[in-house]
Design a protein around this motif. Structure first.
Motif, PDB file in Angstrom:
ATOM      1  N   ASP A 205       0.783  -0.799  -0.033  1.00 16.75           N
ATOM      2  CA  ASP A 205       0.025   0.190   0.155  1.00 16.75           C
ATOM      3  C   ASP A 205       0.874   1.143   0.053  1.00 16.75           C
ATOM      4  O   ASP A 205       1.679   1.535   1.366  1.00 16.75           O
ATOM      5  CB  ASP A 205      -0.296   0.150   1.300  1.00 16.75           C
ATOM      6  CG  ASP A 205      -1.266   1.267   1.522  1.00 16.75           C
ATOM      7  OD1 ASP A 205      -1.789   2.042   0.895  1.00 16.75           O
ATOM      8  OD2 ASP A 205      -3.085   1.302   2.424  1.00 16.75           O
TER       9      ASP A 205
ATOM     10  N   LYS B  80      -2.121   6.254  -0.530  1.00 12.35           N
ATOM     11  CA  LYS B  80      -2.562   6.790  -2.232  1.00 12.35           C
ATOM     12  C   LYS B  80      -2.532   6.743  -3.153  1.00 12.35           C
ATOM     13  O   LYS B  80      -1.369   5.955  -3.755  1.00 12.35           O
ATOM     14  CB  LYS B  80      -1.875   8.727  -1.285  1.00 12.35           C
ATOM     15  CG  LYS B  80      -1.039   9.095  -1.959  1.00 12.35           C
ATOM     16  CD  LYS B  80      -0.120  10.444  -1.934  1.00 12.35           C
ATOM     17  CE  LYS B  80       0.522  11.277  -2.385  1.00 12.35           C
ATOM     18  NZ  LYS B  80       0.921  12.294  -2.289  1.00 12.35           N
ATOM     19  N   VAL B  81      -3.441   7.270  -3.522  1.00  9.83           N
ATOM     20  CA  VAL B  81      -3.233   7.083  -5.303  1.00  9.83           C
ATOM     21  C   VAL B  81      -2.378   7.863  -6.029  1.00  9.83           C
ATOM     22  O   VAL B  81      -2.409   9.219  -5.672  1.00  9.83           O
ATOM     23  CB  VAL B  81      -4.839   7.341  -6.111  1.00  9.83           C
ATOM     24  CG1 VAL B  81      -4.456   7.095  -7.970  1.00  9.83           C
ATOM     25  CG2 VAL B  81      -6.119   6.089  -6.004  1.00  9.83           C
TER      26      VAL B  81
ATOM     27  N   SER C  59      -3.111  -1.928  -8.449  1.00 10.49           N
ATOM     28  CA  SER C  59      -5.070  -1.347  -8.008  1.00 10.49           C
ATOM     29  C   SER C  59      -4.726   0.225  -7.803  1.00 10.49           C
ATOM     30  O   SER C  59      -4.198   0.605  -6.841  1.00 10.49           O
ATOM     31  CB  SER C  59      -5.439  -2.528  -6.748  1.00 10.49           C
ATOM     32  OG  SER C  59      -6.269  -2.437  -6.329  1.00 10.49           O
ATOM     33  N   THR C  60      -6.561   0.202  -7.872  1.00 19.05           N
ATOM     34  CA  THR C  60      -6.643   1.720  -7.067  1.00 19.05           C
ATOM     35  C   THR C  60      -7.056   1.993  -5.489  1.00 19.05           C
ATOM     36  O   THR C  60      -6.622   2.258  -4.944  1.00 19.05           O
ATOM     37  CB  THR C  60      -6.893   3.209  -7.999  1.00 19.05           C
ATOM     38  OG1 THR C  60      -8.981   2.033  -8.122  1.00 19.05           O
ATOM     39  CG2 THR C  60      -6.371   3.111  -8.732  1.00 19.05           C
ATOM     40  N   ASP C  61      -7.775   0.171  -5.785  1.00 16.59           N
ATOM     41  CA  ASP C  61      -8.926   0.178  -4.502  1.00 16.59           C
ATOM     42  C   ASP C  61      -8.074  -1.168  -3.682  1.00 16.59           C
ATOM     43  O   ASP C  61      -8.856  -1.600  -2.409  1.00 16.59           O
ATOM     44  CB  ASP C  61      -9.884  -0.175  -4.989  1.00 16.59           C
ATOM     45  CG  ASP C  61     -10.386  -1.083  -5.874  1.00 16.59           C
ATOM     46  OD1 ASP C  61      -9.583  -2.078  -6.488  1.00 16.59           O
ATOM     47  OD2 ASP C  61     -12.082  -0.969  -6.444  1.00 16.59           O
ATOM     48  N   GLY C  62      -7.473  -1.754  -4.172  1.00 16.56           N
ATOM     49  CA  GLY C  62      -7.064  -3.153  -3.498  1.00 16.56           C
ATOM     50  C   GLY C  62      -7.955  -4.114  -3.823  1.00 16.56           C
ATOM     51  O   GLY C  62      -7.606  -5.187  -3.161  1.00 16.56           O
ATOM     52  N   THR C  63      -9.026  -3.911  -4.344  1.00 13.20           N
ATOM     53  CA  THR C  63     -10.212  -5.247  -4.760  1.00 13.20           C
ATOM     54  C   THR C  63      -9.604  -5.381  -5.972  1.00 13.20           C
ATOM     55  O   THR C  63     -10.005  -6.812  -6.550  1.00 13.20           O
ATOM     56  CB  THR C  63     -10.958  -4.465  -4.276  1.00 13.20           C
ATOM     57  OG1 THR C  63     -11.074  -3.952  -3.066  1.00 13.20           O
ATOM     58  CG2 THR C  63     -12.141  -5.774  -5.038  1.00 13.20           C
ATOM     59  N   ASN C  64     -10.004  -4.515  -6.846  1.00 16.90           N
ATOM     60  CA  ASN C  64      -9.768  -4.519  -8.470  1.00 16.90           C
ATOM     61  C   ASN C  64      -8.936  -4.335  -8.959  1.00 16.90           C
ATOM     62  O   ASN C  64      -7.476  -3.294  -9.368  1.00 16.90           O
ATOM     63  CB  ASN C  64     -10.584  -3.467  -9.125  1.00 16.90           C
ATOM     64  CG  ASN C  64     -12.607  -3.956  -9.073  1.00 16.90           C
ATOM     65  OD1 ASN C  64     -13.048  -4.605  -9.141  1.00 16.90           O
ATOM     66  ND2 ASN C  64     -12.959  -2.424  -8.046  1.00 16.90           N
ATOM     67  N   TRP C  65      -7.668  -5.266  -9.901  1.00 17.73           N
ATOM     68  CA  TRP C  65      -6.483  -5.307 -10.026  1.00 17.73           C
ATOM     69  C   TRP C  65      -6.217  -5.814 -11.338  1.00 17.73           C
ATOM     70  O   TRP C  65      -7.209  -5.864 -12.543  1.00 17.73           O
ATOM     71  CB  TRP C  65      -5.702  -6.688  -9.129  1.00 17.73           C
ATOM     72  CG  TRP C  65      -5.972  -6.867  -7.857  1.00 17.73           C
ATOM     73  CD1 TRP C  65      -6.668  -7.261  -6.960  1.00 17.73           C
ATOM     74  CD2 TRP C  65      -4.813  -5.689  -7.174  1.00 17.73           C
ATOM     75  NE1 TRP C  65      -6.621  -6.998  -6.157  1.00 17.73           N
ATOM     76  CE2 TRP C  65      -5.188  -6.595  -5.545  1.00 17.73           C
ATOM     77  CE3 TRP C  65      -3.463  -5.485  -6.855  1.00 17.73           C
ATOM     78  CZ2 TRP C  65      -4.581  -5.728  -4.897  1.00 17.73           C
ATOM     79  CZ3 TRP C  65      -2.621  -4.815  -6.235  1.00 17.73           C
ATOM     80  CH2 TRP C  65      -3.475  -4.808  -4.708  1.00 17.73           C
TER      81      TRP C  65
ATOM     82  N   ARG D   4      -2.585   2.992  -6.488  1.00 22.66           N
ATOM     83  CA  ARG D   4      -2.010   3.210  -4.861  1.00 22.66           C
ATOM     84  C   ARG D   4      -1.430   1.237  -4.558  1.00 22.66           C
ATOM     85  O   ARG D   4      -1.083   1.472  -3.004  1.00 22.66           O
ATOM     86  CB  ARG D   4      -3.500   3.304  -3.872  1.00 22.66           C
ATOM     87  CG  ARG D   4      -3.261   3.337  -2.282  1.00 22.66           C
ATOM     88  CD  ARG D   4      -3.973   3.692  -1.658  1.00 22.66           C
ATOM     89  NE  ARG D   4      -4.541   3.616   0.222  1.00 22.66           N
ATOM     90  CZ  ARG D   4      -4.488   4.112   0.452  1.00 22.66           C
ATOM     91  NH1 ARG D   4      -5.662   4.786   0.970  1.00 22.66           N
ATOM     92  NH2 ARG D   4      -4.233   3.056   1.574  1.00 22.66           N
ATOM     93  N   TYR D   5      -1.702   0.564  -4.523  1.00 20.91           N
ATOM     94  CA  TYR D   5      -1.484  -0.737  -4.357  1.00 20.91           C
ATOM     95  C   TYR D   5      -0.807  -1.593  -5.623  1.00 20.91           C
ATOM     96  O   TYR D   5      -1.159  -1.103  -6.276  1.00 20.91           O
ATOM     97  CB  TYR D   5      -2.840  -1.648  -3.762  1.00 20.91           C
ATOM     98  CG  TYR D   5      -3.398  -0.930  -2.967  1.00 20.91           C
ATOM     99  CD1 TYR D   5      -2.862  -1.371  -1.628  1.00 20.91           C
ATOM    100  CD2 TYR D   5      -4.668  -0.311  -2.887  1.00 20.91           C
ATOM    101  CE1 TYR D   5      -3.745  -0.390  -0.673  1.00 20.91           C
ATOM    102  CE2 TYR D   5      -5.742   0.608  -2.333  1.00 20.91           C
ATOM    103  CZ  TYR D   5      -4.856   0.059  -1.068  1.00 20.91           C
ATOM    104  OH  TYR D   5      -6.583   0.525   0.341  1.00 20.91           O
TER     105      TYR D   5
END
Length: 221
Positions: free
Chosen positions: A92, A95-96, A120-126, A157-158
């Motif tokens: 992480d 921030k984006v 990923s920007t949200d940690g869910t969708n890669w 972000r990730y």
């Protein structure tokens, strides 16, 4: 004369070119192969690196291409669970931001054989960044440099590391079957800004335009 003006413009805009800055992660999550041996924070907190950098300030290229990591394990590296040949870790960045690459210090005694990088920007969708990478098989019990991986600048972000083919080397003195990480750091792209003409460039451009104007007057005369 066109070449003179082009050269002047080149000088004027030269100051706009900027290299990326090195940024560290602020947290990491072991998604598989954990909790592992050691603290995952030791792979992004600069422990083990011979020279520190200032996150968000230090030039990425000048640092990452030459920085050495200590081969000693304690408090400086992280290993996946004993007996695992694959592991996944997500970093992480807090921030984006626009990121264009990564430095990966592959552990000397239990290095990663194959590596996939996802963002990923949200940690869910890669989404994929780079795949099927083969990090350097670093010399056992020797300080080691990073592999530098670059991709087209993208907002994220990730960053997820999918590691497999571990350990890359297995000397007779090394009894661990793990995936080992020394350190990771990221290459933040420079922010887009309107180029400013530096004084030298402005002077050169002005002289070029004046000369062109005088030449036109002579032709008209």
């Amino acid at each position: 004369m066109k070449n003179t003006i082009a050269a002047a413009l080149s000088v004027a805009l030269m100051s706009a070119a900027q290299a990326g800055t090195i940024v560290s992660a602020v947290d990491a999550t072991i998604l598989s192969g954990g909790p592992g041996i050691g603290d995952i924070a030791d792979t992004y907190n600069l422990f083990g690196l011979y020279e520190d950098y200032v996150s968000g300030v230090t030039d990425f290229d000048s640092y990452a291409f030459s920085a050495l990591h200590d081969f000693e394990y304690e408090g400086q590296e992280w290993f996946s669970n004993q007996g695992t040949t694959a592991s996944v870790v997500s970093y992480d960045l807090g921030k984006v931001q626009n990121v264009q690459g990564m430095a990966f210090w592959n552990e000397d005694g239990a290095g990663v054989g194959k590596l996939n990088l996802l963002g990923s920007t949200d940690g869910t969708n890669w989404f994929g960044l780079l795949g099927n990478l083969s990090p350097t098989d670093n010399t056992y019990e020797a300080n080691y440099k990073a592999n530098i991986y670059n991709w087209q600048s993208v907002a994220l972000r990730y960053v997820k590391l999918e590691m497999s083919g571990c350990p890359q080397t297995q000397p007779a003195s090394n009894i661990l079957t793990v995936c080992g990480i020394g350190e990771v750091a990221f290459n933040a792209a420079p922010t887009t800004a309107v180029p400013e003409l530096n004084p030298i460039g402005m002077g050169a451009l002005g002289l070029g335009l004046m000369a062109l104007g005088l030449r036109r007057r002579r032709h008209q005369g």
